[in-house]
Scaffold this motif. Structure first.
Motif, PDB file in Angstrom:
ATOM      1  N   ALA A  72      39.848  45.355  39.714  1.00  0.00           N
ATOM      2  CA  ALA A  72      39.140  45.715  38.483  1.00  0.00           C
ATOM      3  C   ALA A  72      39.240  44.626  37.425  1.00  0.00           C
ATOM      4  N   ASN A  73      40.292  43.814  37.507  1.00  0.00           N
ATOM      5  CA  ASN A  73      40.525  42.812  36.462  1.00  0.00           C
ATOM      6  C   ASN A  73      39.680  41.563  36.616  1.00  0.00           C
ATOM      7  N   GLY A  74      38.953  41.410  37.746  1.00  0.00           N
ATOM      8  CA  GLY A  74      38.304  40.149  38.055  1.00  0.00           C
ATOM      9  C   GLY A  74      36.954  39.920  37.426  1.00  0.00           C
ATOM     10  N   GLY A  84      32.524  37.250  34.187  1.00  0.00           N
ATOM     11  CA  GLY A  84      33.778  36.989  34.876  1.00  0.00           C
ATOM     12  C   GLY A  84      34.983  37.187  33.964  1.00  0.00           C
ATOM     13  N   ALA A  85      36.152  37.000  34.545  1.00  0.00           N
ATOM     14  CA  ALA A  85      37.407  37.160  33.807  1.00  0.00           C
ATOM     15  C   ALA A  85      37.990  35.798  33.457  1.00  0.00           C
ATOM     16  N   ARG A  86      38.800  35.793  32.427  1.00  0.00           N
ATOM     17  CA  ARG A  86      39.661  34.653  32.090  1.00  0.00           C
ATOM     18  C   ARG A  86      41.025  35.253  31.759  1.00  0.00           C
ATOM     19  N   PHE A  87      41.971  35.088  32.672  1.00  0.00           N
ATOM     20  CA  PHE A  87      43.233  35.808  32.579  1.00  0.00           C
ATOM     21  C   PHE A  87      44.155  35.241  31.505  1.00  0.00           C
ATOM     22  N   ALA A  88      44.917  36.141  30.888  1.00  0.00           N
ATOM     23  CA  ALA A  88      45.841  35.742  29.833  1.00  0.00           C
ATOM     24  C   ALA A  88      47.085  35.059  30.383  1.00  0.00           C
ATOM     25  N   ASN A  89      47.524  35.474  31.591  1.00  0.00           N
ATOM     26  CA  ASN A  89      48.754  34.951  32.169  1.00  0.00           C
ATOM     27  C   ASN A  89      48.456  33.929  33.255  1.00  0.00           C
ATOM     28  N   PRO A  90      49.168  32.808  33.254  1.00  0.00           N
ATOM     29  CA  PRO A  90      48.874  31.762  34.239  1.00  0.00           C
ATOM     30  C   PRO A  90      49.078  32.216  35.684  1.00  0.00           C
ATOM     31  N   GLU A  91      49.930  33.208  35.916  1.00  0.00           N
ATOM     32  CA  GLU A  91      50.171  33.679  37.276  1.00  0.00           C
ATOM     33  C   GLU A  91      48.902  34.231  37.932  1.00  0.00           C
ATOM     34  N   ARG A  92      47.936  34.657  37.118  1.00  0.00           N
ATOM     35  CA  ARG A  92      46.727  35.274  37.677  1.00  0.00           C
ATOM     36  C   ARG A  92      45.475  34.421  37.489  1.00  0.00           C
ATOM     37  N   THR A  93      45.615  33.247  36.932  1.00  0.00           N
ATOM     38  CA  THR A  93      44.463  32.423  36.565  1.00  0.00           C
ATOM     39  C   THR A  93      43.488  32.210  37.709  1.00  0.00           C
ATOM     40  N   GLU A  94      43.994  31.930  38.904  1.00  0.00           N
ATOM     41  CA  GLU A  94      43.115  31.560  40.006  1.00  0.00           C
ATOM     42  C   GLU A  94      42.382  32.750  40.632  1.00  0.00           C
ATOM     43  N   GLU A  95      42.688  33.955  40.189  1.00  0.00           N
ATOM     44  CA  GLU A  95      41.897  35.094  40.654  1.00  0.00           C
ATOM     45  C   GLU A  95      40.461  35.020  40.145  1.00  0.00           C
ATOM     46  N   ALA A  96      40.282  34.496  38.941  1.00  0.00           N
ATOM     47  CA  ALA A  96      38.957  34.486  38.313  1.00  0.00           C
ATOM     48  C   ALA A  96      37.929  33.716  39.134  1.00  0.00           C
ATOM     49  N   PRO A  97      38.182  32.464  39.543  1.00  0.00           N
ATOM     50  CA  PRO A  97      37.183  31.767  40.348  1.00  0.00           C
ATOM     51  C   PRO A  97      36.923  32.409  41.705  1.00  0.00           C
ATOM     52  N   ALA A  98      37.924  33.079  42.264  1.00  0.00           N
ATOM     53  CA  ALA A  98      37.709  33.773  43.544  1.00  0.00           C
ATOM     54  C   ALA A  98      36.704  34.904  43.378  1.00  0.00           C
ATOM     55  N   GLU A 115      34.029  32.344  28.063  1.00  0.00           N
ATOM     56  CA  GLU A 115      34.693  31.372  27.200  1.00  0.00           C
ATOM     57  C   GLU A 115      36.025  31.902  26.689  1.00  0.00           C
ATOM     58  N   HIS A 116      36.127  33.219  26.563  1.00  0.00           N
ATOM     59  CA  HIS A 116      37.299  33.813  25.936  1.00  0.00           C
ATOM     60  C   HIS A 116      38.067  34.691  26.925  1.00  0.00           C
ATOM     61  N   VAL A 117      39.337  34.926  26.622  1.00  0.00           N
ATOM     62  CA  VAL A 117      40.197  35.691  27.513  1.00  0.00           C
ATOM     63  C   VAL A 117      39.729  37.148  27.583  1.00  0.00           C
ATOM     64  N   ASN A 118      39.415  37.581  28.794  1.00  0.00           N
ATOM     65  CA  ASN A 118      39.179  39.003  29.061  1.00  0.00           C
ATOM     66  C   ASN A 118      39.662  39.276  30.477  1.00  0.00           C
ATOM     67  N   GLU A 119      40.093  40.486  30.731  1.00  0.00           N
ATOM     68  CA  GLU A 119      40.601  40.829  32.064  1.00  0.00           C
ATOM     69  C   GLU A 119      39.741  41.916  32.692  1.00  0.00           C
ATOM     70  N   GLY A 120      38.415  41.662  32.644  1.00  0.00           N
ATOM     71  CA  GLY A 120      37.456  42.487  33.349  1.00  0.00           C
ATOM     72  C   GLY A 120      37.530  43.942  32.946  1.00  0.00           C
ATOM     73  N   GLU A 121      37.383  44.809  33.955  1.00  0.00           N
ATOM     74  CA  GLU A 121      37.402  46.237  33.686  1.00  0.00           C
ATOM     75  C   GLU A 121      38.799  46.754  33.345  1.00  0.00           C
ATOM     76  N   GLY A 122      39.768  45.886  33.389  1.00  0.00           N
ATOM     77  CA  GLY A 122      41.052  46.272  32.835  1.00  0.00           C
ATOM     78  C   GLY A 122      40.912  46.629  31.365  1.00  0.00           C
ATOM     79  N   ASP A 123      40.069  45.894  30.658  1.00  0.00           N
ATOM     80  CA  ASP A 123      39.888  46.121  29.225  1.00  0.00           C
ATOM     81  C   ASP A 123      38.462  46.473  28.818  1.00  0.00           C
ATOM     82  N   PHE A 124      37.535  46.607  29.754  1.00  0.00           N
ATOM     83  CA  PHE A 124      36.179  47.043  29.444  1.00  0.00           C
ATOM     84  C   PHE A 124      35.881  48.338  30.203  1.00  0.00           C
ATOM     85  N   ALA A 125      35.465  49.368  29.480  1.00  0.00           N
ATOM     86  CA  ALA A 125      35.078  50.644  30.079  1.00  0.00           C
ATOM     87  C   ALA A 125      33.655  50.953  29.641  1.00  0.00           C
ATOM     88  N   VAL A 126      32.780  51.244  30.593  1.00  0.00           N
ATOM     89  CA  VAL A 126      31.353  51.384  30.323  1.00  0.00           C
ATOM     90  C   VAL A 126      30.954  52.855  30.272  1.00  0.00           C
TER      91      VAL A 126
END
Length: 273
Positions: A72-74, A84-98, A115-126
């Protein structure tokens, strides 16, 4: 009688799931993870979606990304458009391009790298009327403006204040996206955001602290069936009283990384016809 709407979801198996770092209060690298059990629980969730008539696409996991199971975070998909997502923590950064690569390879033409940090549907609910957007721990408020422009939908910013509920999808779930029905835990939000939610959703189902603490709000609804953590027993009767069918799922192994049903499930909302 409520009607379920067929959905299309993207999931990623926990083939490489483990907890080796701590980026939220749920994670403890000292606690062992049973990866075989995590895979079994994930497969049960995937199979339940399919049994309910939904389509599940699968994103191939990468070995160096143990949190990739939380698909959901991607990205966020609205009307066939992909932010797409731009992760806040470096441990998850490479998930976004995948994730972006998967969308581009699977027929999604309008894919935006944010352009800005967002973690996908982790923080967006439609919902039908709005995109609800969390901030306070992960996603940037600037990402809310970016989403509003990209999707052409009004975005309502909501401030999370309890670190246990670091993503919006741990504190709020959409029950009926055609009718603006939600459930949420008020204690996860700032007083101002609680006021906003009360005005926009006066008939929302309010979760108790006990059900929030077992990630009961990290749920997925198709308009009738609500898949939610098995431990969130207090939500079952209130959901039934509103005409929903609760579907308890055991994803307890994934709780060790702060995720549950919704974290594993990204919705691929199609373009309007």
């Amino acid at each position: 009688m409520r009607r379920a709407t067929p959905r299309r979801y993207l999931m990623c198996p926990p083939t490489h799931f483990q907890v080796t770092y701590r980026i939220n209060p749920w994670m403890d690298p000292a606690k062992p993870v049973d990866r075989v059990l995590a895979v079994f629980q994930w497969e049960e969730l995937r199979d339940r979606y399919r049994a309910l008539g939904h389509t599940v696409e699968v994103l191939d996991p990468l070995p160096e990304l143990p949190d990739m199971v939380f698909a959901a975070n991607g990205a966020t998909v609205v009307g066939g458009r992909v932010l797409g997502a731009r992760f806040a923590n470096p441990e998850r950064t490479e998930e976004a391009p995948a994730h972006l690569a998967w969308f581009r390879a699977n027929g999604f033409g309008d894919v935006r790298e944010p352009e800005h940090v967002n973690e996908g549907e982790g923080d967006f609910a439609v919902t039908a009327s709005w995109i609800l957007a969390g901030q306070g721990f992960r996603s940037s408020p600037l990402a809310h403006d970016e989403a509003q422009v990209f999707f052409g939908r009004p975005v309502i910013s909501l401030e999370l204040t309890d670190p246990r509920y670091y993503h919006l999808d741990t504190a709020l779930a959409v029950l009926d996206d055609a009718g603006d029905e939600i459930m949420y835990y008020p204690g996860a939000f700032s007083p101002t955001s609680r006021d906003v939610l009360a005005r926009l959703f006066p008939d929302a189902l309010l979760a108790t602290a006990e059900d929030a603490a077992v990630l009961g709000l990290n749920a997925v609804s198709d308009g009738r069936n609500v898949l939610l953590p098995r431990a969130a027993r207090g939500l079952r009767d209130p959901l039934r009283a509103r005409g929903f069918e609760p579907v308890p799922m055991d994803v307890s192994e994934l709780h060790k990384a702060g995720g549950s049903v919704k974290c594993c499930t990204q919705e691929l909302r199609p373009a309007a016809r």
